[in-house]
Design a protein around this motif. Sequence first.
Motif, PDB file in Angstrom:
ATOM      1  N   GLY A 227       0.790  -1.228   0.000  1.00  0.00           N
ATOM      2  CA  GLY A 227       0.000   0.000   0.000  1.00  0.00           C
ATOM      3  C   GLY A 227       0.818   1.271   0.000  1.00  0.00           C
ATOM      4  N   GLY A 228       2.085   1.202  -0.411  1.00  0.00           N
ATOM      5  CA  GLY A 228       2.956   2.374  -0.431  1.00  0.00           C
ATOM      6  C   GLY A 228       2.626   3.328  -1.563  1.00  0.00           C
ATOM      7  N   THR A 229       3.316   4.461  -1.554  1.00  0.00           N
ATOM      8  CA  THR A 229       3.060   5.522  -2.523  1.00  0.00           C
ATOM      9  C   THR A 229       4.321   5.849  -3.328  1.00  0.00           C
ATOM     10  N   LEU A 230       4.152   6.669  -4.365  1.00  0.00           N
ATOM     11  CA  LEU A 230       5.287   7.123  -5.155  1.00  0.00           C
ATOM     12  C   LEU A 230       6.223   7.988  -4.315  1.00  0.00           C
ATOM     13  N   ASP A 231       5.666   8.813  -3.439  1.00  0.00           N
ATOM     14  CA  ASP A 231       6.506   9.629  -2.552  1.00  0.00           C
ATOM     15  C   ASP A 231       7.395   8.752  -1.689  1.00  0.00           C
ATOM     16  N   GLN A 232       6.834   7.679  -1.171  1.00  0.00           N
ATOM     17  CA  GLN A 232       7.601   6.758  -0.327  1.00  0.00           C
ATOM     18  C   GLN A 232       8.707   6.080  -1.131  1.00  0.00           C
ATOM     19  N   LEU A 233       8.393   5.619  -2.322  1.00  0.00           N
ATOM     20  CA  LEU A 233       9.390   4.957  -3.161  1.00  0.00           C
ATOM     21  C   LEU A 233      10.496   5.915  -3.579  1.00  0.00           C
ATOM     22  N   ALA A 235      11.631   8.468  -1.978  1.00  0.00           N
ATOM     23  CA  ALA A 235      12.511   8.732  -0.838  1.00  0.00           C
ATOM     24  C   ALA A 235      13.384   7.533  -0.512  1.00  0.00           C
ATOM     25  N   GLU A 236      12.823   6.331  -0.555  1.00  0.00           N
ATOM     26  CA  GLU A 236      13.567   5.142  -0.148  1.00  0.00           C
ATOM     27  C   GLU A 236      14.576   4.698  -1.195  1.00  0.00           C
ATOM     28  N   LEU A 237      14.237   4.845  -2.482  1.00  0.00           N
ATOM     29  CA  LEU A 237      15.146   4.421  -3.542  1.00  0.00           C
ATOM     30  C   LEU A 237      16.153   5.505  -3.914  1.00  0.00           C
ATOM     31  N   GLU A 238      15.869   6.748  -3.515  1.00  0.00           N
ATOM     32  CA  GLU A 238      16.757   7.878  -3.799  1.00  0.00           C
ATOM     33  C   GLU A 238      17.017   8.013  -5.290  1.00  0.00           C
ATOM     34  N   ILE A 239      15.952   7.952  -6.079  1.00  0.00           N
ATOM     35  CA  ILE A 239      16.032   8.183  -7.515  1.00  0.00           C
ATOM     36  C   ILE A 239      15.018   9.251  -7.878  1.00  0.00           C
ATOM     37  N   SER A 240      15.188   9.832  -9.068  1.00  0.00           N
ATOM     38  CA  SER A 240      14.281  10.884  -9.480  1.00  0.00           C
ATOM     39  C   SER A 240      12.886  10.323  -9.740  1.00  0.00           C
ATOM     40  N   ARG A 241      11.905  11.193  -9.658  1.00  0.00           N
ATOM     41  CA  ARG A 241      10.522  10.781  -9.907  1.00  0.00           C
ATOM     42  C   ARG A 241      10.373  10.227 -11.322  1.00  0.00           C
ATOM     43  N   MET A 245       9.120   6.457 -12.423  1.00  0.00           N
ATOM     44  CA  MET A 245       8.020   6.162 -13.341  1.00  0.00           C
ATOM     45  C   MET A 245       8.495   5.309 -14.519  1.00  0.00           C
ATOM     46  N   ASP A 246       9.724   5.560 -14.991  1.00  0.00           N
ATOM     47  CA  ASP A 246      10.285   4.732 -16.071  1.00  0.00           C
ATOM     48  C   ASP A 246      10.347   3.270 -15.638  1.00  0.00           C
ATOM     49  N   ARG A 247      10.790   3.034 -14.404  1.00  0.00           N
ATOM     50  CA  ARG A 247      10.927   1.662 -13.913  1.00  0.00           C
ATOM     51  C   ARG A 247       9.559   1.007 -13.712  1.00  0.00           C
ATOM     52  N   ILE A 248       8.609   1.779 -13.244  1.00  0.00           N
ATOM     53  CA  ILE A 248       7.262   1.233 -13.056  1.00  0.00           C
ATOM     54  C   ILE A 248       6.657   0.861 -14.404  1.00  0.00           C
ATOM     55  N   GLU A 249       6.856   1.694 -15.410  1.00  0.00           N
ATOM     56  CA  GLU A 249       6.345   1.374 -16.746  1.00  0.00           C
ATOM     57  C   GLU A 249       7.010   0.118 -17.299  1.00  0.00           C
ATOM     58  N   GLN A 250       8.318  -0.043 -17.047  1.00  0.00           N
ATOM     59  CA  GLN A 250       9.016  -1.237 -17.506  1.00  0.00           C
ATOM     60  C   GLN A 250       8.474  -2.480 -16.816  1.00  0.00           C
ATOM     61  N   ASN A 306      -3.283  24.924 -10.996  1.00  0.00           N
ATOM     62  CA  ASN A 306      -2.315  25.173  -9.927  1.00  0.00           C
ATOM     63  C   ASN A 306      -1.434  23.956  -9.695  1.00  0.00           C
ATOM     64  N   LYS A 307      -1.047  23.293 -10.795  1.00  0.00           N
ATOM     65  CA  LYS A 307      -0.196  22.111 -10.736  1.00  0.00           C
ATOM     66  C   LYS A 307       0.997  22.296 -11.671  1.00  0.00           C
ATOM     67  N   PRO A 308       2.208  21.938 -11.236  1.00  0.00           N
ATOM     68  CA  PRO A 308       3.358  21.961 -12.150  1.00  0.00           C
ATOM     69  C   PRO A 308       3.135  20.995 -13.315  1.00  0.00           C
ATOM     70  N   VAL A 309       3.744  21.301 -14.440  1.00  0.00           N
ATOM     71  CA  VAL A 309       3.549  20.472 -15.625  1.00  0.00           C
ATOM     72  C   VAL A 309       4.029  19.047 -15.386  1.00  0.00           C
ATOM     73  N   ASP A 310       5.130  18.880 -14.623  1.00  0.00           N
ATOM     74  CA  ASP A 310       5.628  17.523 -14.396  1.00  0.00           C
ATOM     75  C   ASP A 310       4.640  16.683 -13.593  1.00  0.00           C
ATOM     76  N   VAL A 311       3.854  17.327 -12.723  1.00  0.00           N
ATOM     77  CA  VAL A 311       2.821  16.605 -11.979  1.00  0.00           C
ATOM     78  C   VAL A 311       1.728  16.130 -12.922  1.00  0.00           C
ATOM     79  N   LEU A 312       1.355  16.988 -13.895  1.00  0.00           N
ATOM     80  CA  LEU A 312       0.337  16.597 -14.862  1.00  0.00           C
ATOM     81  C   LEU A 312       0.833  15.470 -15.761  1.00  0.00           C
ATOM     82  N   TYR A 313       2.100  15.520 -16.138  1.00  0.00           N
ATOM     83  CA  TYR A 313       2.660  14.443 -16.960  1.00  0.00           C
ATOM     84  C   TYR A 313       2.659  13.125 -16.191  1.00  0.00           C
ATOM     85  N   GLU A 314       2.992  13.170 -14.899  1.00  0.00           N
ATOM     86  CA  GLU A 314       2.958  11.954 -14.091  1.00  0.00           C
ATOM     87  C   GLU A 314       1.536  11.396 -14.030  1.00  0.00           C
TER      88      GLU A 314
END
Length: 332
Positions: A227-233, A235-241, A245-250, A306-314
Amino acid sequence: MQIVFLNTFEKPGAGHHVASAQLSICERQGVWAVLWMEGEESDGNPQTWFEGTSWEEMIMAFRHGIARMMGEGYAPIIDGMLDDRRTADGSFLSMLQCYGELHANPELFQSLREWRRAKAVEEKKSAYLIATNRMLWMISAFVPKSADELTQIPGWGSGKHASYGQEVLAITGEAARVTEFPLQWVTEQLDTAAYTQWLFKQKENRYKNQMNRQQAKKKILMTVQQGGTLDQLEAELEISRRELMDRIEQLDQEGYDFDSLITRELIEVSEDEQQLVLDALSLIGDKYLKPVLQQVYGSSEASQLNKPVDVLYERLRLIRLRFRRSHTNKAV
């Protein structure tokens, strides 16, 4: 514990002394272990390179350890455990890369890095897309002074030269040079022992990266299941958002189910908005997201929501995962 593989390694020492070690793969009730034992005493304390139930992880740890020890001078009695190619033979390309790393000019390399950093900011792209560290090492080691010489640097093709050639040559033009072009002399002057050690280091790094990716894969799947989140992942993996997302898509392409994660991440996105995205993906296609973004949110999407473009892309990437999964299921 049953031994299923055993090999002996030897390393020349001072005088006529030869150090020996044994590498073994053992198995007991589905648990694998990779053990490294230096010396000839059977009652010594072995190093445990791996212990667990995953065959894939065990092989990665096995190969990573072999590359590391062979880089330190150990040679196996039975060879061929890493791949079918003879590591010491190498290639002209790898020789140039090795020479560049071993003989890089620190001051020139730093100047090239500073230029690359400024260019990346100017063009709003990742620095490695302009030039990799390996490329800059070679440029700083060989110090090309002309367009013909610069294009002899591996990876520096006509496209890069058209975009950046004159700027790089302006930097190298101020540096001293002790070698010449063409670069065939490298095959004779490159130290054989140093080159062999460098080759094994490349293998060690490659297997290490594979191990890290495998561990990250396990972490992603376990966190999603719990039940974890992207924010949690993130922080724990110390990789960029973006990389996350690239790894999740793979992993999604490999057949893993992320529907629960998608549901959690889109909890605040209305069903109407999600349906607009799905309709746009059906109409435009799912390969490129920029036209989908413009179709759904318009040209001023960030200020309106009121959302950054990268948030909308995610958000679009998450909905696209669901879109692709539904179409795959329909095809089946």
